[in-house]
Write a protein that holds these residues in place. Structure first.
Motif, PDB file in Angstrom:
ATOM      1  N   LEU A 159       0.816  -1.212   0.000  1.00 37.91           N
ATOM      2  CA  LEU A 159       0.000   0.000   0.000  1.00 37.91           C
ATOM      3  C   LEU A 159       0.851   1.264   0.000  1.00 37.91           C
ATOM      4  CD1 LEU A 159      -2.836  -0.940   2.510  1.00 37.91           C
ATOM      5  CD2 LEU A 159      -3.031  -0.692   0.026  1.00 37.91           C
ATOM      6  N   GLU A 160       1.978   1.209   0.664  1.00 36.09           N
ATOM      7  CA  GLU A 160       2.851   2.388   0.708  1.00 36.09           C
ATOM      8  C   GLU A 160       3.427   2.738  -0.654  1.00 36.09           C
ATOM      9  OE1 GLU A 160       5.759   1.266   3.548  1.00 36.09           O
ATOM     10  OE2 GLU A 160       4.438   1.554   5.285  1.00 36.09           O
ATOM     11  N   ARG A 161       3.394   1.801  -1.585  1.00 36.54           N
ATOM     12  CA  ARG A 161       4.054   1.998  -2.887  1.00 36.54           C
ATOM     13  C   ARG A 161       3.087   2.072  -4.060  1.00 36.54           C
ATOM     14  NH1 ARG A 161       6.951  -0.238   0.811  1.00 36.54           N
ATOM     15  NH2 ARG A 161       9.208   0.111   0.912  1.00 36.54           N
ATOM     16  N   LEU A 162       1.803   1.822  -3.835  1.00 39.98           N
ATOM     17  CA  LEU A 162       0.827   1.857  -4.918  1.00 39.98           C
ATOM     18  C   LEU A 162       0.308   3.266  -5.149  1.00 39.98           C
ATOM     19  CD1 LEU A 162      -1.382  -1.317  -4.308  1.00 39.98           C
ATOM     20  CD2 LEU A 162       0.237  -0.929  -6.177  1.00 39.98           C
ATOM     21  N   ALA A 163       0.181   3.636  -6.416  1.00 40.84           N
ATOM     22  CA  ALA A 163      -0.460   4.901  -6.761  1.00 40.84           C
ATOM     23  C   ALA A 163      -1.961   4.788  -6.500  1.00 40.84           C
ATOM     24  CB  ALA A 163      -0.207   5.232  -8.226  1.00 40.84           C
ATOM     25  N   PRO A 164      -2.639   5.917  -6.250  1.00 49.59           N
ATOM     26  CA  PRO A 164      -4.084   5.862  -6.004  1.00 49.59           C
ATOM     27  C   PRO A 164      -4.822   5.167  -7.151  1.00 49.59           C
ATOM     28  CG  PRO A 164      -3.219   8.033  -5.466  1.00 49.59           C
ATOM     29  CD  PRO A 164      -2.102   7.282  -6.143  1.00 49.59           C
ATOM     30  N   GLY A 165      -5.805   4.352  -6.785  1.00 50.50           N
ATOM     31  CA  GLY A 165      -6.641   3.700  -7.785  1.00 50.50           C
ATOM     32  C   GLY A 165      -5.936   2.651  -8.614  1.00 50.50           C
ATOM     33  N   SER A 166      -4.909   2.011  -8.069  1.00 49.66           N
ATOM     34  CA  SER A 166      -4.167   1.001  -8.822  1.00 49.66           C
ATOM     35  C   SER A 166      -5.026  -0.242  -9.077  1.00 49.66           C
ATOM     36  CB  SER A 166      -2.906   0.592  -8.060  1.00 49.66           C
ATOM     37  OG  SER A 166      -1.950   1.630  -8.072  1.00 49.66           O
ATOM     38  N   ARG A 167      -4.698  -0.922 -10.159  1.00 53.62           N
ATOM     39  CA  ARG A 167      -5.370  -2.177 -10.505  1.00 53.62           C
ATOM     40  C   ARG A 167      -4.508  -3.331 -10.010  1.00 53.62           C
ATOM     41  NH1 ARG A 167      -6.633  -5.214 -16.072  1.00 53.62           N
ATOM     42  NH2 ARG A 167      -8.535  -6.290 -15.413  1.00 53.62           N
ATOM     43  N   VAL A 168      -5.094  -4.196  -9.156  1.00 57.39           N
ATOM     44  CA  VAL A 168      -4.335  -5.257  -8.488  1.00 57.39           C
ATOM     45  C   VAL A 168      -4.998  -6.601  -8.737  1.00 57.39           C
ATOM     46  CG1 VAL A 168      -3.356  -6.052  -6.313  1.00 57.39           C
ATOM     47  CG2 VAL A 168      -3.673  -3.587  -6.698  1.00 57.39           C
TER      48      VAL A 168
ATOM     49  N   THR B  21      -9.052  -2.822  -1.387  1.00 56.18           N
ATOM     50  CA  THR B  21     -10.222  -2.041  -1.816  1.00 56.18           C
ATOM     51  C   THR B  21     -10.522  -0.915  -0.841  1.00 56.18           C
ATOM     52  OG1 THR B  21     -11.734  -3.628  -0.754  1.00 56.18           O
ATOM     53  CG2 THR B  21     -11.265  -3.945  -3.095  1.00 56.18           C
ATOM     54  N   GLU B  22     -10.331  -1.167   0.449  1.00 57.24           N
ATOM     55  CA  GLU B  22     -10.570  -0.103   1.431  1.00 57.24           C
ATOM     56  C   GLU B  22      -9.611   1.063   1.233  1.00 57.24           C
ATOM     57  OE1 GLU B  22     -10.374  -2.012   5.215  1.00 57.24           O
ATOM     58  OE2 GLU B  22     -12.480  -2.654   5.170  1.00 57.24           O
ATOM     59  N   ALA B  23      -8.461   0.790   0.622  1.00 57.80           N
ATOM     60  CA  ALA B  23      -7.498   1.855   0.320  1.00 57.80           C
ATOM     61  C   ALA B  23      -7.768   2.506  -1.042  1.00 57.80           C
ATOM     62  CB  ALA B  23      -6.081   1.292   0.354  1.00 57.80           C
ATOM     63  N   GLY B  24      -8.843   2.082  -1.702  1.00 59.17           N
ATOM     64  CA  GLY B  24      -9.231   2.732  -2.952  1.00 59.17           C
ATOM     65  C   GLY B  24      -8.711   2.082  -4.215  1.00 59.17           C
ATOM     66  N   HIS B  25      -8.155   0.870  -4.112  1.00 59.04           N
ATOM     67  CA  HIS B  25      -7.617   0.203  -5.289  1.00 59.04           C
ATOM     68  C   HIS B  25      -8.657  -0.722  -5.921  1.00 59.04           C
ATOM     69  CE1 HIS B  25      -3.798   1.943  -4.294  1.00 59.04           C
ATOM     70  NE2 HIS B  25      -3.831   1.386  -3.085  1.00 59.04           N
ATOM     71  N   ARG B  26      -8.465  -1.021  -7.194  1.00 58.70           N
ATOM     72  CA  ARG B  26      -9.378  -1.884  -7.956  1.00 58.70           C
ATOM     73  C   ARG B  26      -8.799  -3.293  -7.965  1.00 58.70           C
ATOM     74  NH1 ARG B  26      -8.840   0.669 -13.442  1.00 58.70           N
ATOM     75  NH2 ARG B  26      -6.801   1.209 -12.570  1.00 58.70           N
ATOM     76  N   VAL B  27      -9.542  -4.244  -7.429  1.00 56.98           N
ATOM     77  CA  VAL B  27      -9.017  -5.591  -7.214  1.00 56.98           C
ATOM     78  C   VAL B  27      -9.807  -6.625  -8.011  1.00 56.98           C
ATOM     79  CG1 VAL B  27      -8.568  -7.392  -5.504  1.00 56.98           C
ATOM     80  CG2 VAL B  27      -8.217  -4.972  -4.906  1.00 56.98           C
TER      81      VAL B  27
END
Length: 226
Positions: A52-61, A77-83
């Motif tokens: 999480l410390e290294r992902l850009a906002p809204g990353s696709r994982v 997902t709680e951090a705003g990423h697309r999973v």
């Protein structure tokens, strides 16, 4: 999830249902008990914090062996990423869909699933290789490396033991386990075009009456450019 994608067969005839059945049966049987057994794994949560410390906002994982969706898909997902979660167990996919509705989950075998190259910002594979052969594990790691964009992140966790086709019990369920020593697995990952940025080795005992202490290895990697 240890042992999720087993590729053995029943009898002489090999077809897709037979290849998937053993692992699906194991984790269909475990269901939510798997999540409860591993919920206290601080190294897993620390690994997610590293990502999480290294992902850009809204990353696709991509979450390979997504299990019940917790903690990995939920945390992301709680951090705003697309999973997108992928699992071979119908019970796990159904549980994950209910518990983490913000993510998408697909019932599929990662060995067979077509993945577009450079299509994810990060890939997670927590204990999802252990019931594959060594050749299959190498092929899947290479596939995951290609699926993440250059410079993207790959986090892998395994049980670092030099064993091949060993019959064992996992939380009371019979499984056949294949793995690599820590050094051999790290070499496999590097050979797939990934640079290991950080690693963690620990021992964890799942919260289950039939569980035993397990060595765990977490590798935090970046796909090399070019």
């Amino acid at each position: 999830m240890p042992g999720r994608l087993h590729g053995t067969t029943r009898g002489d005839r090999v077809d897709e249902d037979e290849r998937r059945a053993p692992a699906a049966e194991v984790f269909d049987a475990l269901g939510a008990a798997y999540e409860e057994a591993f919920a206290a794994s601080e190294p897993h949560r620390a690994s997610l914090r590293w990502l999480l410390e290294r992902l850009a906002p809204g990353s696709r994982v991509l979450d390979v062996g997504s299990g019940t969706g917790r903690p990995t898909a939920q945390t992301l997902t709680e951090a705003g990423h697309r999973v997108l979660g992928v699992d071979v167990s119908p019970v796990m996919v159904e549980l994950a869909g209910r518990q983490v509705p913000e993510a998408a989950f697909r019932l599929a075998d990662i060995r067979e699933l077509a993945l577009e190259g450079d299509s994810f910002d990060a890939v997670c594979g927590y204990f999802s290789l252990l019931q594959m052969s060594r050749a299959e594990q190498a092929a899947v790691v290479a596939k995951l490396a290609r699926a993440v964009r250059p410079g993207g992140l790959v986090v892998l966790a395994t049980v670092p033991l030099d064993v091949e086709g060993v019959e064992a019990l996992f939380m009371g369920q019979p499984v056949r386990v294949t793995s690599f020593s820590a050094g051999a697995f790290t070499e496999l990952v590097a050979g797939a075009g990934l640079s290991v940025l950080a690693e963690e080795q620990t021992v964890f005992t799942p919260a289950h009456p039939e569980a035993v202490p397990e060595p765990h290895l977490f590798l935090h990697c970046r796909r090399d450019a070019g």
